[in-house]
Design a protein around this motif. Sequence first.
Motif, PDB file in Angstrom:
ATOM      1  N   ALA A   1      -4.684  37.494   1.593  1.00 50.75           N
ATOM      2  CA  ALA A   1      -3.230  37.356   1.722  1.00 50.75           C
ATOM      3  C   ALA A   1      -2.461  37.960   0.550  1.00 50.75           C
ATOM      4  O   ALA A   1      -1.387  38.542   0.742  1.00 50.75           O
ATOM      5  CB  ALA A   1      -2.874  35.879   1.888  1.00 50.75           C
ATOM      6  N   GLY A   2      -2.975  37.794  -0.662  1.00 47.12           N
ATOM      7  CA  GLY A   2      -2.359  38.441  -1.811  1.00 47.12           C
ATOM      8  C   GLY A   2      -0.857  38.263  -1.915  1.00 47.12           C
ATOM      9  O   GLY A   2      -0.343  37.145  -1.982  1.00 47.12           O
TER      10      GLY A   2
ATOM     11  N   ALA B   1       5.417  28.153  13.575  1.00 46.62           N
ATOM     12  CA  ALA B   1       4.249  28.759  12.945  1.00 46.62           C
ATOM     13  C   ALA B   1       3.770  27.904  11.780  1.00 46.62           C
ATOM     14  O   ALA B   1       4.564  27.492  10.931  1.00 46.62           O
ATOM     15  CB  ALA B   1       4.587  30.159  12.455  1.00 46.62           C
ATOM     16  N   GLU B   2       2.463  27.651  11.764  1.00 44.55           N
ATOM     17  CA  GLU B   2       1.837  27.018  10.611  1.00 44.55           C
ATOM     18  C   GLU B   2       0.972  28.085   9.959  1.00 44.55           C
ATOM     19  O   GLU B   2       0.008  28.569  10.546  1.00 44.55           O
ATOM     20  CB  GLU B   2       0.987  25.821  11.040  1.00 44.55           C
ATOM     21  N   ILE B   3       1.339  28.452   8.738  1.00 44.88           N
ATOM     22  CA  ILE B   3       0.691  29.571   8.067  1.00 44.88           C
ATOM     23  C   ILE B   3      -0.479  29.078   7.212  1.00 44.88           C
ATOM     24  O   ILE B   3      -0.320  28.189   6.376  1.00 44.88           O
ATOM     25  CB  ILE B   3       1.693  30.336   7.178  1.00 44.88           C
ATOM     26  N   HIS B   4      -1.637  29.679   7.447  1.00 39.15           N
ATOM     27  CA  HIS B   4      -2.816  29.468   6.614  1.00 39.15           C
ATOM     28  C   HIS B   4      -3.109  30.797   5.926  1.00 39.15           C
ATOM     29  O   HIS B   4      -2.872  31.866   6.493  1.00 39.15           O
ATOM     30  CB  HIS B   4      -4.014  29.048   7.464  1.00 39.15           C
ATOM     31  N   ALA B   5      -3.631  30.743   4.713  1.00 41.25           N
ATOM     32  CA  ALA B   5      -3.904  31.970   3.970  1.00 41.25           C
ATOM     33  C   ALA B   5      -5.118  31.762   3.075  1.00 41.25           C
ATOM     34  O   ALA B   5      -5.400  30.647   2.634  1.00 41.25           O
ATOM     35  CB  ALA B   5      -2.693  32.353   3.117  1.00 41.25           C
ATOM     36  N   CYS B   6      -5.848  32.843   2.840  1.00 44.70           N
ATOM     37  CA  CYS B   6      -7.001  32.769   1.951  1.00 44.70           C
ATOM     38  C   CYS B   6      -7.055  34.003   1.065  1.00 44.70           C
ATOM     39  O   CYS B   6      -6.514  35.055   1.401  1.00 44.70           O
ATOM     40  CB  CYS B   6      -8.302  32.599   2.744  1.00 44.70           C
TER      41      CYS B   6
ATOM     42  N   PRO C   1      -6.661  31.931  -4.547  1.00 46.20           N
ATOM     43  CA  PRO C   1      -5.450  31.490  -3.826  1.00 46.20           C
ATOM     44  C   PRO C   1      -4.376  30.926  -4.745  1.00 46.20           C
ATOM     45  O   PRO C   1      -3.181  31.039  -4.435  1.00 46.20           O
ATOM     46  CB  PRO C   1      -5.985  30.431  -2.858  1.00 46.20           C
ATOM     47  N   GLU C   2      -4.776  30.350  -5.872  1.00 46.15           N
ATOM     48  CA  GLU C   2      -3.789  29.783  -6.791  1.00 46.15           C
ATOM     49  C   GLU C   2      -2.967  30.875  -7.474  1.00 46.15           C
ATOM     50  O   GLU C   2      -1.920  30.590  -8.069  1.00 46.15           O
ATOM     51  CB  GLU C   2      -4.475  28.907  -7.832  1.00 46.15           C
ATOM     52  N   LEU C   3      -3.425  32.146  -7.371  1.00 47.79           N
ATOM     53  CA  LEU C   3      -2.699  33.268  -7.956  1.00 47.79           C
ATOM     54  C   LEU C   3      -2.171  34.226  -6.887  1.00 47.79           C
ATOM     55  O   LEU C   3      -1.800  35.355  -7.192  1.00 47.79           O
ATOM     56  CB  LEU C   3      -3.604  34.029  -8.933  1.00 47.79           C
ATOM     57  N   SER C   4      -2.152  33.789  -5.645  1.00 44.87           N
ATOM     58  CA  SER C   4      -1.644  34.593  -4.534  1.00 44.87           C
ATOM     59  C   SER C   4      -0.311  34.019  -4.071  1.00 44.87           C
ATOM     60  O   SER C   4      -0.217  32.849  -3.685  1.00 44.87           O
ATOM     61  CB  SER C   4      -2.641  34.578  -3.367  1.00 44.87           C
ATOM     62  N   ALA C   5       0.739  34.842  -4.101  1.00 43.20           N
ATOM     63  CA  ALA C   5       2.063  34.373  -3.679  1.00 43.20           C
ATOM     64  C   ALA C   5       2.051  33.932  -2.221  1.00 43.20           C
ATOM     65  O   ALA C   5       2.651  32.914  -1.857  1.00 43.20           O
ATOM     66  CB  ALA C   5       3.096  35.482  -3.893  1.00 43.20           C
ATOM     67  N   ALA C   6       1.364  34.698  -1.361  1.00 44.22           N
ATOM     68  CA  ALA C   6       1.322  34.335   0.059  1.00 44.22           C
ATOM     69  C   ALA C   6       0.582  33.020   0.268  1.00 44.22           C
ATOM     70  O   ALA C   6       0.967  32.206   1.112  1.00 44.22           O
ATOM     71  CB  ALA C   6       0.660  35.450   0.867  1.00 44.22           C
TER      72      ALA C   6
ATOM     73  N   SER D   1      10.035  39.329  -6.619  1.00 41.72           N
ATOM     74  CA  SER D   1      10.465  37.945  -6.639  1.00 41.72           C
ATOM     75  C   SER D   1       9.316  37.108  -7.208  1.00 41.72           C
ATOM     76  O   SER D   1       8.295  37.673  -7.626  1.00 41.72           O
ATOM     77  CB  SER D   1      10.844  37.476  -5.230  1.00 41.72           C
ATOM     78  N   ALA D   2       9.454  35.824  -7.221  1.00 42.72           N
ATOM     79  CA  ALA D   2       8.409  34.972  -7.807  1.00 42.72           C
ATOM     80  C   ALA D   2       8.253  33.702  -7.000  1.00 42.72           C
ATOM     81  O   ALA D   2       9.198  33.201  -6.400  1.00 42.72           O
ATOM     82  CB  ALA D   2       8.737  34.639  -9.254  1.00 42.72           C
ATOM     83  N   VAL D   3       7.027  33.175  -6.976  1.00 40.76           N
ATOM     84  CA  VAL D   3       6.713  31.881  -6.370  1.00 40.76           C
ATOM     85  C   VAL D   3       6.174  31.005  -7.495  1.00 40.76           C
ATOM     86  O   VAL D   3       5.277  31.427  -8.234  1.00 40.76           O
ATOM     87  CB  VAL D   3       5.662  32.017  -5.249  1.00 40.76           C
TER      88      VAL D   3
END
Length: 322
Positions: free
Chosen positions: A9-10, A30-35, A39-44, A317-319
């Motif tokens: 996801a990045g 939509a329920e979004i899942h990402a890997c 993951p703790e450093l992926s904005a998505a 932008s930032a998360v």
Amino acid sequence: MVRILFTSAGRRVELTRCFRRAAEKLGLRAEIHACDLEPELSAACLEAEAAFQVPRCTAPDYVERLLDHCAREKIDLLVPTIDTELDVLSRARELFAELGTMVHVSAPGVIDVVRDKERTIAVLAEAGVPVPRTARIEDLRADPAGWNFPLFAKPVGGSASRGIGVLRSAAEIRADYPEPMLVQELLRGPEYTINMYLDARGRMRSAIPHLRISTRAGEVEKGRTVRDPRMIAIAGQIAAALGREGAAEGVLCFQLIDDPDAGPRVFEINARFGGGYPLADHAGGRFAESLLARVAGLSECASDHWREGVTMVRYDSAVFRG
């Protein structure tokens, strides 16, 4: 509820938002899942409802980890985002289908072509698609006099602009390269990406060209949609050519340069959502919506009624978490 898993996801936050908006238009949530590797450093991943860690897609348990998550969380749609995972996911898509998960990926024969840039050029040339003159670096080394420098060099299996460069003379040809390399005639002129949607039967439903006004790290940073009949016709040729290699479906994109002397020349295909897809989405292409409609048992709705002259200007932008 429709559950969507984005792999690798990045930074693809805007892509996940396209799917959220598409779901709303269909009356779904939509329920979004990402890997991702981290993951703790992926904005998505940080913006998703659920995120988890996976190994690299070359790891032997990569598919197994995804299958476990899809089975446990009842994932409806899996969307890969990088080239290197397409092959393994394509060959495993029937395993996902048994769980009720549709993987957004074309058949293995199609992926074999697009992941090999030499085969890509050969298949397209045979189908009459305009492409640049291309050869192996070994052929250039054997007969440099038969080429007009400068030339463009790139890996046969490269992605994300890795290993590319310009050869300005025969003296710049290296004695050895770390991987198989191609050379192509160096094209001049503006560069375009064409996002296209093929339905479940492999028919092209839409093709949306955009001018790559500027790029960063190989991805469009500023772009504008253009309704160029030549490029849309080329998209149809590519769809037909890939259809002969297997089941090509869903979202693909390709790049071309509109050379002032040679005209448009296609030099690359990506069988996935490209980084510039949000521009096509905002212009009205409805590709994400069409995929979700298919998952929900509705009619695919990717449309040719999109807007020309839509401009995208990206910014950082930032998360934040914690």
